[in-house]
Write an enzyme that holds these catalytic residues in place. Structure first.
Site, PDB file in Angstrom:
ATOM      1  N   LYS A  63       0.836  -1.203   0.000  1.00 40.78           N
ATOM      2  CA  LYS A  63       0.000   0.000   0.000  1.00 40.78           C
ATOM      3  C   LYS A  63       0.876   1.261   0.000  1.00 40.78           C
ATOM      4  O   LYS A  63       0.532   2.249  -0.648  1.00 40.78           O
ATOM      5  CB  LYS A  63      -0.921   0.019   1.229  1.00 40.78           C
ATOM      6  N   LYS A 121      -3.561 -10.993  -8.625  1.00 39.59           N
ATOM      7  CA  LYS A 121      -4.950 -11.411  -8.395  1.00 39.59           C
ATOM      8  C   LYS A 121      -5.942 -10.372  -8.919  1.00 39.59           C
ATOM      9  O   LYS A 121      -5.592  -9.205  -9.082  1.00 39.59           O
ATOM     10  CB  LYS A 121      -5.175 -11.626  -6.896  1.00 39.59           C
ATOM     11  N   LYS A 140     -10.474  -5.159  -6.538  1.00 36.26           N
ATOM     12  CA  LYS A 140     -11.456  -4.107  -6.790  1.00 36.26           C
ATOM     13  C   LYS A 140     -10.796  -2.848  -7.315  1.00 36.26           C
ATOM     14  O   LYS A 140     -11.322  -2.146  -8.138  1.00 36.26           O
ATOM     15  CB  LYS A 140     -12.188  -3.736  -5.496  1.00 36.26           C
TER      16      LYS A 140
HETATM   17  N1  AQP Z   1      -8.401 -12.434  -6.420  1.00 33.34           N
HETATM   18  C1  AQP Z   1      -8.860 -12.963  -5.294  1.00 33.34           C
HETATM   19  N2  AQP Z   1      -8.922 -14.320  -5.145  1.00 33.34           N
HETATM   20  C2  AQP Z   1      -9.447 -14.877  -4.021  1.00 33.34           C
HETATM   21  N3  AQP Z   1      -9.936 -14.153  -2.990  1.00 33.34           N
HETATM   22  C3  AQP Z   1      -9.896 -12.808  -3.104  1.00 33.34           C
HETATM   23  N4  AQP Z   1     -10.323 -11.828  -2.291  1.00 33.34           N
HETATM   24  C4  AQP Z   1     -10.050 -10.627  -2.855  1.00 33.34           C
HETATM   25  N5  AQP Z   1      -9.465 -10.800  -4.041  1.00 33.34           N
HETATM   26  C5  AQP Z   1      -9.362 -12.146  -4.236  1.00 33.34           C
HETATM   27  C6  AQP Z   1     -10.990 -12.062  -1.008  1.00 33.34           C
HETATM   28  O1  AQP Z   1     -12.157 -11.256  -0.977  1.00 33.34           O
HETATM   29  C7  AQP Z   1     -12.391 -10.843   0.370  1.00 33.34           C
HETATM   30  C8  AQP Z   1     -12.554  -9.347   0.427  1.00 33.34           C
HETATM   31  O2  AQP Z   1     -11.300  -8.745   0.202  1.00 33.34           O
HETATM   32  P1  AQP Z   1     -11.068  -7.215  -0.106  1.00 33.34           P
HETATM   33  O3  AQP Z   1     -12.245  -6.428   0.282  1.00 33.34           O
HETATM   34  O4  AQP Z   1      -9.711  -6.807   0.406  1.00 33.34           O
HETATM   35  O5  AQP Z   1     -11.030  -7.313  -1.703  1.00 33.34           O
HETATM   36  P2  AQP Z   1     -10.049  -6.771  -2.794  1.00 33.34           P
HETATM   37  O6  AQP Z   1     -10.681  -7.041  -4.102  1.00 33.34           O
HETATM   38  O7  AQP Z   1      -8.672  -7.288  -2.575  1.00 33.34           O
HETATM   39  O8  AQP Z   1     -10.193  -5.250  -2.534  1.00 33.34           O
HETATM   40  P3  AQP Z   1      -9.269  -4.032  -2.784  1.00 33.34           P
HETATM   41  O9  AQP Z   1      -9.966  -2.865  -2.207  1.00 33.34           O
HETATM   42  O10 AQP Z   1      -8.847  -3.968  -4.215  1.00 33.34           O
HETATM   43  O11 AQP Z   1      -8.122  -4.399  -1.873  1.00 33.34           O
HETATM   44  P4  AQP Z   1      -6.640  -4.476  -2.200  1.00 33.34           P
HETATM   45  O12 AQP Z   1      -6.272  -3.067  -2.459  1.00 33.34           O
HETATM   46  O13 AQP Z   1      -6.110  -5.068  -0.901  1.00 33.34           O
HETATM   47  O14 AQP Z   1      -6.493  -5.406  -3.386  1.00 33.34           O
HETATM   48  C9  AQP Z   1     -11.208 -11.363   1.194  1.00 33.34           C
HETATM   49  O15 AQP Z   1     -11.588 -12.563   1.808  1.00 33.34           O
HETATM   50  C10 AQP Z   1     -10.152 -11.620   0.152  1.00 33.34           C
HETATM   51  O16 AQP Z   1      -9.260 -12.640   0.541  1.00 33.34           O
END
Ligand code: AQP
Length: 335
Positions: A115, A198, A201
């Protein structure tokens, strides 16, 4: 006598649209667990503030995340489904755990380092203590099982540290150890379509398939997914991008279809265009009903309000017991 149900807790940040990673890493298991466990699931709006400096879209995102979870099959009558900011006890427990959190340790957390790299202009203390807030979310309900994707594994180790530190420092067995859960299988990591990392969002939106994507958008994204020129020789290892496409195909296609394309790959005859067509058809079929259902729920003000209030009431009842136990253990009780 009925066996006491294990407690489950997990959350999703309202930082954008839910995607396949959120579904296969988290929401699918919420739905699978809701009948046999005592479940607390929340929209982590306070966590979202660690990276959102602009909160204009927050309300829309919170409602969308709620609607999409319900459209995926989450039943708010079976679980406590709430917004993190509606349960102020979370912040109280977060404060207690901050006394057990060492700055040096937090600075070494890989997600914090990522981050800092991504948002060098907004390295706030909330970002640093993100795992502390997450430990508070989980331990507020004294949960032992946490359905999450692979990316969250390390945060759970931190939550176990705080639980143990708290019990050790203040005495008693207030907090249990919580573990990431995926029905005994490896934690999910749904790959992005560009072959790097991965789905997420907040990063590279054309490489992530959202539960709100139109049929045309799904087809377009999959068409544009990265591939390679096929196996260099029989048995050659797949590139990360192609391995990712196969992983996605396994989520929505039958074993026969996957085996056919795997055999083609090994034989050097694979036509990625055909594989992408199959993948896109499977994804469209999977996502369209969720998208349509979520759209209707998202626009139902009365229903969403009822769900949020009901969820907060259930979560606060559980949180009040934990806070009481924690205060007693610490000695914050003077009469
Ligand atoms: N690609 C993924 N594969 C499996 N599990 C995932 N999760 C997120 N991405 C994957 C799981 O979803 C849940 C919510 O996580 P989050 O709100 O942190 O989702 P995100 O998409 O990772 O959101 P952001 O805002 O984009 O976060 P960052 O910036 O950290 O990537 C969790 O159970 C997560 O494991």
């Amino acid at each position: 006598m009925e066996k006491k149900r294990e407690i489950v807790m997990s959350g999703i940040r309202p930082t954008g649209f839910l995607h396949l990673g959120n579904y296969f890493g988290a929401v699918r298991n919420y739905v699978r667990m809701q009948d046999s466990y005592t479940c607390y699931f929340m929209v982590a709006d306070l966590h979202a503030l660690t990276t959102l400096s602009e909160t204009r879209d927050l309300k829309g995102h919170v409602r969308r995340v709620m609607a999409e979870n319900i459209a995926c099959g989450l039943d708010p009558d079976k679980v406590a489904f709430y917004c993190q900011s509606h349960v102020p006890e979370t912040a109280e427990l977060y404060l207690f755990f901050n006394m057990l959190a060492y700055v040096g340790e937090l600075e070494k957390t890989p997600t914090f380092k990522d981050k800092v790299r991504l948002h060098p202009q907004n390295v706030n203390a909330g970002l640093l203590t993100y795992p502390v807030l997450q430990a508070a979310d989980i331990l507020l309900h004294r949960a032992t099982l946490v359905p999450v994707g692979k990316d969250q594994e390390q945060h759970l180790e931190i939550a176990r540290n705080y639980a143990n530190r708290f019990n050790h420092r203040y005495g008693g067995e207030v907090f249990p150890e919580a573990y990431a859960f995926n029905f005994g299988e490896a934690l999910a990591k749904v790959p992005s379509l560009d072959g790097t990392g991965k789905m997420s969002k907040s990063e590279n939106q054309m490489a992530t398939i959202y539960l709100s994507d139109s049929d045309e958008m799904i087809v377009k994204k999959i068409k544009g997914a990265k591939t390679d020129s096929g196996a260099a020789e029989p048995g050659a290892a797949m590139s990360e991008a192609v391995a990712g496409l196969f992983q996605l195909l396994r989520l929505v296609a039958s074993e026969d279809v996957v085996s056919k394309f795997e055999a083609d790959y090994q034989a050097g005859t694979i036509r990625y265009g055909d594989m992408k067509k199959e993948l896109a058809a499977g994804m469209v079929q999977f996502i369209a009903p969720i998208r349509e259902k979520a759209e209707a729920i998202r626009n139902d003000d009365v229903y969403l309000r009822r769900i949020m209030e009901q969820g907060a009431a259930k979560a606060r009842a559980s949180a009040a017991v934990t806070i009481q136990l924690a205060k007693e253990a610490i000695g914050l009780k003077y009469y």
